[in-house]
Design a protein around this motif. Structure first.
Motif, PDB file in Angstrom:
ATOM      1  N   ASN A 140      -4.965  14.556  -0.229  1.00 40.31           N
ATOM      2  CA  ASN A 140      -4.503  13.173  -0.370  1.00 40.31           C
ATOM      3  C   ASN A 140      -4.647  12.741  -1.822  1.00 40.31           C
ATOM      4  O   ASN A 140      -5.698  12.947  -2.443  1.00 40.31           O
ATOM      5  N   ILE A 141      -3.584  12.121  -2.340  1.00 38.10           N
ATOM      6  CA  ILE A 141      -3.575  11.632  -3.712  1.00 38.10           C
ATOM      7  C   ILE A 141      -3.492  10.111  -3.682  1.00 38.10           C
ATOM      8  O   ILE A 141      -2.688   9.537  -2.934  1.00 38.10           O
ATOM      9  N   SER A 142      -4.315   9.471  -4.472  1.00 40.00           N
ATOM     10  CA  SER A 142      -4.341   8.015  -4.522  1.00 40.00           C
ATOM     11  C   SER A 142      -2.972   7.464  -4.930  1.00 40.00           C
ATOM     12  O   SER A 142      -2.369   7.925  -5.911  1.00 40.00           O
ATOM     13  N   GLY A 143      -2.487   6.489  -4.153  1.00 40.84           N
ATOM     14  CA  GLY A 143      -1.204   5.876  -4.446  1.00 40.84           C
ATOM     15  C   GLY A 143      -0.027   6.597  -3.826  1.00 40.84           C
ATOM     16  O   GLY A 143       1.105   6.102  -3.887  1.00 40.84           O
ATOM     17  N   CYS A 160       1.678   8.126  -0.369  1.00 42.02           N
ATOM     18  CA  CYS A 160       1.560   7.881   1.062  1.00 42.02           C
ATOM     19  C   CYS A 160       1.150   9.131   1.827  1.00 42.02           C
ATOM     20  O   CYS A 160       0.154   9.134   2.532  1.00 42.02           O
ATOM     21  N   GLU A 213       0.847  -1.184   0.000  1.00 38.54           N
ATOM     22  CA  GLU A 213       0.000   0.000   0.000  1.00 38.54           C
ATOM     23  C   GLU A 213       0.886   1.238   0.000  1.00 38.54           C
ATOM     24  O   GLU A 213       2.119   1.143   0.038  1.00 38.54           O
ATOM     25  N   ALA A 214       0.248   2.414  -0.049  1.00 32.22           N
ATOM     26  CA  ALA A 214       1.010   3.653  -0.164  1.00 32.22           C
ATOM     27  C   ALA A 214       2.001   3.841   0.978  1.00 32.22           C
ATOM     28  O   ALA A 214       3.147   4.227   0.764  1.00 32.22           O
ATOM     29  N   CYS A 215       1.573   3.556   2.200  1.00 29.54           N
ATOM     30  CA  CYS A 215       2.434   3.785   3.373  1.00 29.54           C
ATOM     31  C   CYS A 215       2.923   2.500   4.019  1.00 29.54           C
ATOM     32  O   CYS A 215       3.712   2.556   4.960  1.00 29.54           O
TER      33      CYS A 215
END
Length: 212
Positions: free
Chosen positions: A156-159, A161, A125-127
């Motif tokens: 917040n941007i998808s992908g 973190c 996942e992102a983070c």
């Protein structure tokens, strides 16, 4: 002349857990002649699954069971080994000669019960990124910590973190969003948005107002 044997069972009682239980003792009695001399002897023993064992004899009916006939004969005492297979094992040995199977290939068992191969990514996942380390075992996770935002309008941007500042670093002064390194007069005071580095080495945006 041959030596003859007789199996005799003696019945008694013993106390266990405040209960009087029957005890059966096997008595092996032998007589006859050996090299012209008469012999006669007796020895206590145990009977287990149709076989006779002398006192003090240790035996293993199965690979997971160890038994012995006590010194006074009677009831055989047995201990059974419990197998605790490694939860992260992918492949076990297939043999009946050993009590517990041996792991020949390790992996990682996730919390949902799914087993992953060594080096396989479990969560991406992102983070958070989790993977099965070499040698197997518990999954290892790399978690990214986000610093404090340098703006008052992060998105917040998808992908991605951590939140980003689409309008760059800024500060909130009253109802005004002021970009960093700019100033404004508010109620006779000069207010500015400054960029600084804190004790942890993180960049911050700070609003200051000075009244002359």
């Amino acid at each position: 002349l041959p030596i003859y044997s007789t199996l005799l069972f003696e019945k008694g009682f013993h106390l266990r857990n405040n209960m009087l239980l029957p005890t059966f003792c096997l008595l092996i009695s032998s007589w006859g002649s050996l090299d012209g001399a008469s012999v006669s002897f007796s020895q206590r023993g145990c009977e287990f699954e149709g076989r006779i064992y002398l006192t003090g004899t240790k035996f293993s009916p199965t690979p997971c069971m160890s038994c012995h006939c006590p010194k006074d004969g009677g009831i055989v005492n047995c201990a059974v080994e419990d197998c605790m297979p490694d939860q992260h094992c992918l492949t076990f040995t297939n043999t009946t000669a050993e009590c517990c199977p041996t792991c020949v290939q390790f992996g990682c068992r996730h919390t949902d019960g799914v087993i992953f191969q060594q080096g396989e990514v479990i969560r991406n996942e992102a983070c958070v990124r989790c993977y099965c380390p070499l040698g197997g075992g518990n999954p290892v996770c790399d978690v990214t910590s986000c610093p404090m935002s340098q703006c008052v309008d992060p998105v917040n941007i998808s992908g991605v973190c951590c939140p980003v500042c689409p309008n760059g670093p800024n500060c909130q002064i009253g109802l005004l969003t002021l970009p960093v390194d700019q100033s404004v007069i508010v109620d006779g005071a000069t207010c500015s948005c400054e960029s600084l580095v804190d004790l942890d080495g993180q960049k911050r945006s700070l609003a200051r107002c000075n009244k002359d």
